[in-house]
Scaffold this motif. Structure first.
Motif, PDB file in Angstrom:
ATOM      1  N   GLY A  73      -3.914  -2.859  -1.754  1.00 65.03           N
ATOM      2  CA  GLY A  73      -5.278  -3.033  -1.276  1.00 65.03           C
ATOM      3  C   GLY A  73      -6.300  -2.498  -2.255  1.00 65.03           C
ATOM      4  O   GLY A  73      -6.054  -1.532  -2.983  1.00 65.03           O
ATOM      5  N   ASP A  74      -7.468  -3.134  -2.260  1.00 67.44           N
ATOM      6  CA  ASP A  74      -8.562  -2.702  -3.138  1.00 67.44           C
ATOM      7  C   ASP A  74      -9.879  -2.912  -2.388  1.00 67.44           C
ATOM      8  O   ASP A  74     -10.235  -4.046  -2.041  1.00 67.44           O
ATOM      9  CB  ASP A  74      -8.552  -3.514  -4.434  1.00 67.44           C
ATOM     10  N   ARG A  75     -10.578  -1.822  -2.114  1.00 67.00           N
ATOM     11  CA  ARG A  75     -11.855  -1.932  -1.393  1.00 67.00           C
ATOM     12  C   ARG A  75     -12.973  -2.477  -2.260  1.00 67.00           C
ATOM     13  O   ARG A  75     -14.076  -2.732  -1.787  1.00 67.00           O
ATOM     14  CB  ARG A  75     -12.262  -0.562  -0.835  1.00 67.00           C
ATOM     15  N   TYR A 133      -4.743   2.848  -6.853  1.00 70.51           N
ATOM     16  CA  TYR A 133      -3.904   1.875  -7.546  1.00 70.51           C
ATOM     17  C   TYR A 133      -2.873   2.568  -8.429  1.00 70.51           C
ATOM     18  O   TYR A 133      -1.717   2.131  -8.526  1.00 70.51           O
ATOM     19  CB  TYR A 133      -4.767   0.946  -8.392  1.00 70.51           C
ATOM     20  N   SER A 134      -3.269   3.667  -9.059  1.00 69.22           N
ATOM     21  CA  SER A 134      -2.359   4.377  -9.956  1.00 69.22           C
ATOM     22  C   SER A 134      -1.126   4.904  -9.219  1.00 69.22           C
ATOM     23  O   SER A 134      -0.090   5.161  -9.828  1.00 69.22           O
ATOM     24  CB  SER A 134      -3.082   5.552 -10.630  1.00 69.22           C
ATOM     25  N   SER A 135      -1.212   5.026  -7.891  1.00 69.13           N
ATOM     26  CA  SER A 135      -0.076   5.471  -7.100  1.00 69.13           C
ATOM     27  C   SER A 135       0.718   4.283  -6.544  1.00 69.13           C
ATOM     28  O   SER A 135       1.939   4.343  -6.428  1.00 69.13           O
ATOM     29  CB  SER A 135      -0.546   6.359  -5.937  1.00 69.13           C
ATOM     30  N   SER A 136       0.035   3.203  -6.234  1.00 72.06           N
ATOM     31  CA  SER A 136       0.701   2.027  -5.658  1.00 72.06           C
ATOM     32  C   SER A 136       1.405   1.173  -6.707  1.00 72.06           C
ATOM     33  O   SER A 136       2.388   0.493  -6.399  1.00 72.06           O
ATOM     34  CB  SER A 136      -0.317   1.149  -4.922  1.00 72.06           C
ATOM     35  N   LEU A 170      -8.877   2.387 -11.529  1.00 73.72           N
ATOM     36  CA  LEU A 170      -9.647   3.345 -10.741  1.00 73.72           C
ATOM     37  C   LEU A 170      -9.833   2.882  -9.304  1.00 73.72           C
ATOM     38  O   LEU A 170     -10.473   3.560  -8.499  1.00 73.72           O
ATOM     39  CB  LEU A 170     -11.024   3.559 -11.385  1.00 73.72           C
ATOM     40  N   SER A 171      -9.262   1.737  -8.977  1.00 78.65           N
ATOM     41  CA  SER A 171      -9.442   1.172  -7.642  1.00 78.65           C
ATOM     42  C   SER A 171      -8.570   1.910  -6.620  1.00 78.65           C
ATOM     43  O   SER A 171      -7.638   2.634  -6.970  1.00 78.65           O
ATOM     44  CB  SER A 171      -9.107  -0.317  -7.641  1.00 78.65           C
ATOM     45  N   SER A 198       0.828  -1.220   0.000  1.00 78.33           N
ATOM     46  CA  SER A 198       0.000   0.000   0.000  1.00 78.33           C
ATOM     47  C   SER A 198       0.854   1.259   0.000  1.00 78.33           C
ATOM     48  O   SER A 198       0.612   2.214   0.755  1.00 78.33           O
ATOM     49  CB  SER A 198      -0.926   0.019   1.228  1.00 78.33           C
ATOM     50  N   THR A 199       1.866   1.290  -0.839  1.00 80.74           N
ATOM     51  CA  THR A 199       2.821   2.399  -0.847  1.00 80.74           C
ATOM     52  C   THR A 199       2.410   3.489  -1.838  1.00 80.74           C
ATOM     53  O   THR A 199       2.186   3.195  -3.016  1.00 80.74           O
ATOM     54  CB  THR A 199       4.227   1.879  -1.204  1.00 80.74           C
ATOM     55  N   PRO A 200       2.321   4.751  -1.410  1.00 85.50           N
ATOM     56  CA  PRO A 200       1.913   5.853  -2.291  1.00 85.50           C
ATOM     57  C   PRO A 200       3.101   6.407  -3.085  1.00 85.50           C
ATOM     58  O   PRO A 200       3.586   7.508  -2.807  1.00 85.50           O
ATOM     59  CB  PRO A 200       1.357   6.885  -1.321  1.00 85.50           C
ATOM     60  N   HIS A 201       3.564   5.676  -4.071  1.00 89.17           N
ATOM     61  CA  HIS A 201       4.736   6.113  -4.834  1.00 89.17           C
ATOM     62  C   HIS A 201       4.504   7.460  -5.510  1.00 89.17           C
ATOM     63  O   HIS A 201       5.452   8.224  -5.729  1.00 89.17           O
ATOM     64  CB  HIS A 201       5.083   5.057  -5.882  1.00 89.17           C
ATOM     65  N   ARG A 202       3.252   7.737  -5.860  1.00 88.72           N
ATOM     66  CA  ARG A 202       2.931   9.018  -6.510  1.00 88.72           C
ATOM     67  C   ARG A 202       1.993   9.853  -5.656  1.00 88.72           C
ATOM     68  O   ARG A 202       1.285  10.721  -6.159  1.00 88.72           O
ATOM     69  CB  ARG A 202       2.339   8.759  -7.896  1.00 88.72           C
TER      70      ARG A 202
END
Length: 583
Positions: free
Chosen positions: A508-510, A526-529, A518-519, A428-432
């Motif tokens: 993770g995806d809710r 997701y686009s950041s992870s 878009l998850s 769950s890392t926010p690379h962006r």
């Protein structure tokens, strides 16, 4: 009812009323008077009025009697080949040895039910004669000058030893044990609150699994020799008993369950808002003393969190004996309000100190959750001047000569990939970045109190240069929350850099969108992870706390096992290549 059974019933009632643990009566024991006597001796030893050598003698007698009924084929232990009576004898023996060892670690003169603070006991130093109900015992203790790397513990290493059965059972859903010979214990090294310097990378106290085995043989003048060996079940699968190698019992959840818990929400919140208060606790901590032949796995928590989040993960992973035998789990704790680049520097410094101190021969693995993934990524990237240039923009060239190479600013923004990091697992890392940092987090960052020394790192004339060249109205060191913004220059710069080690992603995806792109886990989209080039990527149906998911833990287990296979393959290729070199 036979007299001994009436006595057992009375003593059981007394023990229950006094709050002491009891031996669970087993039907198989009632058929063997000697085993009844062994149970009886344990109950007598645990009575509140019994203390000191008398209790020790009763435990020794119980272990001595039951040892004679234990299955003599080590391969049959814990299998259908072991009879119910033999298993009952082993259960009595294991409890007697655990209780004996715990008793010996208590302060001299304390009763068996004493809750007095543990203290070192010099009785481990030399053999001593202990009177038993039937004969005296000459009790001695096995020691090893290299015990921290061997298969046994020196008893005097511990401030206290507690039966593993006394650990809080409700803290874990999975309780990890191994069936075998010996009394399972939790050894505590170091005293909480002590003013003595903390051992390098060890918390105070540190709790580890230990297993007590006592071997008996005839002694002079009707006495019995009793040799107590304290094994480390984390470093050996067998123990010497009756002249043979038996599978060793061990409780691997009890030490983790014994570690004092703090309020995770409050600790995480204070660690973010008041970073100076938590500075003394910043650093890497081992769950147990370093073991040279195991691969270190350093786990790094995220924003507004603490290293406690990894207790369940480490416990669940230790259920696999291969992982338990080949890996050692460590945690990196840091106050999460500090700037991301500074926290990454502190992790980098700890890893360098670990390298210098222990020289891990198999490299290390990092597991980072959320912001902890960013700290981990900065250990396996080469920044050059790119992060510096992106961070300071137009003022980068002007500021470069103003800071010495050993300044905190340069050390935080200029770094090299560490070749000792052999793999990174991002969770769950926010690379962006995360929109939360510019939404709810925008007001939170105003509450974060950074240490004043951060500003003293930047002289007044340097600030003036920055403001004049950049055109900015003020210079502000970004807090961790600001550093997680999708507009963060640091994240943009890191996203440009190659990751110089194999890596895997768990996301993770809710489940609120049918489109993967878009998850979101509710905090990080997701686009950041997502990262291109990952060895594997697993999406788990969970929120931002994906590390708690059983699927995520299962994937970490798979990754660690695959890493071992890859390492074995690389070693085979290396040996083959060496063999082909002409001599």
């Amino acid at each position: 009812m036979p007299r001994i059974l009436r006595a057992l019933a009375v003593l059981s009632g007394i023990a229950l009323l006094s709050g002491c643990a009891t031996v669970t009566p087993m039907p198989q024991v009632a058929q063997v008077p000697e085993l009844q006597k062994a149970e009886h001796n344990i109950l007598r030893a645990k009575a509140p009025a019994t203390n000191g050598d008398k209790a020790a003698g009763l435990y020794l007698s119980a272990a001595d009697i039951s040892a004679k009924f234990i299955e003599r084929d080590p391969a049959a232990i814990g299998t259908p080949e072991e009879s119910a009576q033999e298993k009952a004898a082993r259960t009595i023996y294991n409890q007697a040895t655990a209780e004996l060892t715990a008793l010996l670690s208590r302060p001299p003169g304390a009763s068996t039910s004493s809750k007095a603070p543990p203290s070192l006991n010099d009785m481990w130093a030399a053999p001593r004669t202990i009177p038993g109900p039937d004969n005296p015992y000459l009790l001695s203790f096995a020691t090893d000058p290299n015990f921290l790397q061997g298969t046994t513990w020196n008893p005097d290493y511990f401030n206290s030893l507690t039966p593993a059965s006394e650990a809080r059972r409700k803290v874990f859903k999975t309780w990890v044990t191994e069936d075998g010979i010996g009394g399972a214990l939790v050894g505590a090294h170091g005293v909480q609150g002590s003013n003595a310097p903390r051992p390098l990378f060890l918390p105070r106290p540190v709790f580890v699994p230990a297993t007590s085995v006592v071997n008996f043989k005839p002694g002079p003048n009707g006495s019995r020799d009793a040799r107590l060996t304290l094994y480390s079940p984390s470093r050996t699968a067998t123990a010497e008993f009756d002249g043979k190698k038996y599978p060793i019992s061990g409780d691997f959840s009890a030490p983790l369950a014994t570690i004092p818990r703090r309020n995770e929400l409050l600790e995480g919140l204070y660690g973010m808002l008041r970073v100076d208060r938590f500075k003394p606790r910043l650093g890497t901590y081992f769950y147990a003393p370093y073991t040279a032949d195991k691969i270190p796995v350093i786990m790094v928590h995220g924003l507004m969190s603490t290293s406690q989040i990894w207790f369940d993960v480490a416990n669940d992973l230790s259920e696999d004996p291969v992982i338990r035998n080949r890996y050692q789990f460590w945690v990196f704790y840091y106050p999460t309000g500090n700037p991301i680049a500074y926290s990454a520097l502190r992790l980098r410094q700890d890893i360098a100190k670990i390298k210098t101190t222990y020289q891990p021969k198999h490299g290390m693995i990092l597991i980072g959750h959320s912001m902890g993934g960013l700290l981990s990524k900065m250990q396996v990237q080469n920044s050059g001047r790119h992060v510096w240039d992106v961070t300071f923009g137009k003022a980068a060239d002007k500021l470069w000569p103003e800071f010495p190479d050993d300044s905190i600013i340069k050390q935080s923004l200029i770094f090299q990939a560490n070749p000792d990091i052999k793999r990174v697992i991002f969770i769950s890392t926010p690379h962006r970045g995360s929109g939360m940092a510019t939404g709810i987090g925008a007001w939170t960052t105003r509450l974060i109190s950074l240490p004043s020394w951060f500003l003293t790192e930047i002289p007044a004339h340097v600030l003036k240069t920055f403001l004049s060249v950049s055109g900015a109205k003020e210079f502000k060191i970004p807090t961790s929350v600001e550093g997680l913004s999708p507009k963060s220059p640091l994240l943009a710069a890191l996203d440009d850099l190659k990751i110089e080690a194999p890596f895997d992603s768990i996301i993770g995806d809710r489940g609120r969108s049918g489109d993967k792109w878009l998850s979101s886990d509710g905090v990080v989209p997701y686009s950041s992870s997502h990262l291109e080039g990952a060895q594997s990527e697993l999406m788990v149906p969970t929120d931002h706390g994906a590390f708690k998911s059983s699927k995520a833990v299962g994937d970490i287990r798979r990754i660690l096992l695959d890493h071992l296979k890859e390492k074995q393959t690389d070693q085979k290729h290396e040996r083959r290549n060496r063999a082909q070199i002409p001599r």
